[in-house]
Write a protein that holds these residues in place. Sequence first.
Motif, PDB file in Angstrom:
ATOM      1  N   MET A 147      32.569  53.933  49.816  1.00 43.63           N
ATOM      2  CA  MET A 147      31.853  52.691  50.737  1.00 43.63           C
ATOM      3  C   MET A 147      33.414  51.507  51.957  1.00 43.63           C
ATOM      4  O   MET A 147      32.645  52.248  53.207  1.00 43.63           O
ATOM      5  CB  MET A 147      31.738  51.479  49.838  1.00 43.63           C
ATOM      6  N   SER A 148      34.040  52.497  52.020  1.00 46.86           N
ATOM      7  CA  SER A 148      34.518  52.478  52.888  1.00 46.86           C
ATOM      8  C   SER A 148      35.151  53.034  53.872  1.00 46.86           C
ATOM      9  O   SER A 148      35.012  53.026  55.101  1.00 46.86           O
ATOM     10  CB  SER A 148      36.682  52.146  51.751  1.00 46.86           C
ATOM     11  N   GLY A 174      25.365  49.856  46.407  1.00 49.64           N
ATOM     12  CA  GLY A 174      24.416  49.238  44.958  1.00 49.64           C
ATOM     13  C   GLY A 174      24.868  49.736  43.894  1.00 49.64           C
ATOM     14  O   GLY A 174      24.394  49.108  42.594  1.00 49.64           O
ATOM     15  N   ILE A 175      25.365  51.359  43.952  1.00 53.08           N
ATOM     16  CA  ILE A 175      25.540  52.049  43.397  1.00 53.08           C
ATOM     17  C   ILE A 175      26.683  51.417  42.618  1.00 53.08           C
ATOM     18  O   ILE A 175      27.041  51.067  41.795  1.00 53.08           O
ATOM     19  CB  ILE A 175      26.162  53.693  42.930  1.00 53.08           C
ATOM     20  N   LEU A 224      31.589  39.454  41.370  1.00 53.31           N
ATOM     21  CA  LEU A 224      30.050  39.906  40.654  1.00 53.31           C
ATOM     22  C   LEU A 224      29.758  38.651  41.478  1.00 53.31           C
ATOM     23  O   LEU A 224      28.462  38.882  41.733  1.00 53.31           O
ATOM     24  CB  LEU A 224      29.713  39.978  39.421  1.00 53.31           C
ATOM     25  N   VAL A 225      29.961  37.488  41.138  1.00 47.85           N
ATOM     26  CA  VAL A 225      29.723  36.371  41.661  1.00 47.85           C
ATOM     27  C   VAL A 225      29.413  35.759  42.685  1.00 47.85           C
ATOM     28  O   VAL A 225      28.535  35.062  43.837  1.00 47.85           O
ATOM     29  CB  VAL A 225      30.320  35.249  40.589  1.00 47.85           C
ATOM     30  N   GLY A 226      30.313  36.286  43.420  1.00 46.54           N
ATOM     31  CA  GLY A 226      30.537  36.722  45.076  1.00 46.54           C
ATOM     32  C   GLY A 226      29.436  36.786  45.520  1.00 46.54           C
ATOM     33  O   GLY A 226      29.123  36.636  46.301  1.00 46.54           O
ATOM     34  N   ARG A 233      30.618  41.435  50.798  1.00 49.20           N
ATOM     35  CA  ARG A 233      30.811  43.033  50.635  1.00 49.20           C
ATOM     36  C   ARG A 233      31.225  43.422  52.000  1.00 49.20           C
ATOM     37  O   ARG A 233      32.215  41.812  51.885  1.00 49.20           O
ATOM     38  CB  ARG A 233      28.999  42.907  52.174  1.00 49.20           C
ATOM     39  N   GLY A 234      31.569  44.919  52.189  1.00 50.47           N
ATOM     40  CA  GLY A 234      33.380  45.228  52.306  1.00 50.47           C
ATOM     41  C   GLY A 234      34.223  44.818  52.109  1.00 50.47           C
ATOM     42  O   GLY A 234      34.433  45.052  51.341  1.00 50.47           O
TER      43      GLY A 234
END
Length: 263
Positions: A147-148, A174-175, A224-226, A233-234
């Motif tokens: 992703m990065s 998403g994965i 996960l909460v964030g 993201r990111g």
Amino acid sequence: MTTLFALISIALYLMAMFVLVGRLFHKNGPNKTFALSLAALGSLTHLLYLAEAIMGVPGQNMSITNVLSLVAWLITVSMLISITVLPNVMLLPGVLGFAALSVAAVLFIPAEHIMHIELQPGLLVHISLSLFAYGTLVIAFLYALQMSYITHRLKQKEATFIHSSMPPLMLVEGILFKLLLVGTCLLIVAQITGFIFLENMFSKLYAHKTVLSLAATAIYILLLVGQKIWGWRGKQVIGLTVLGLALLSLAYFGSRLVREILL
């Protein structure tokens, strides 16, 4: 024969890795069928070698090299099984290279940590859950790296390159979060079983492992909460994923590396 299995496994993993890398950015892509066949055969011989390395003694030799190689095997098999539905071709060369190195480590770095798991069913549950949790979170880490990389290329306005050779960013993201959720749940359950079945989680020998693994769990829960509440993201996601895995790796392997290999 066991050494032969190890050498064959290393050779097959490396061959599959080079087949993938050689045409990874070619417009037609690598020969996936050939590469995956080599990797599958490599994972089979890897398993045969591990079975002897772990079970070929009275009890089970759960040395750091054996456990690391077992984790590498679990990750490799998971990636091979999931390749039809998940975009992981870009990640496979690194996974296969790591698996080859893990087999070489068992073969050339002697280490011993004898356990009798068959006498403690609760310990077997705890170890199994811990291994699956770690393997899942390592795969999540790989997707975070992917992703990065995709994000970096998009910022460089190389969208054509991204769409021709990589999966969409949103799909990878998403994965990643699904893997983080599954891995975190497995990690929590593994820790609960540890407190239930083990009596020395905070003993002098294991306290650092418990504290580090709890800290890693807190990091993953925060992540996960964030993401759910504040839409992280990111960089936040990638940074916390790396930090969580680093803490978990120190918990699982840090002191054992010193005791079994360096001393």
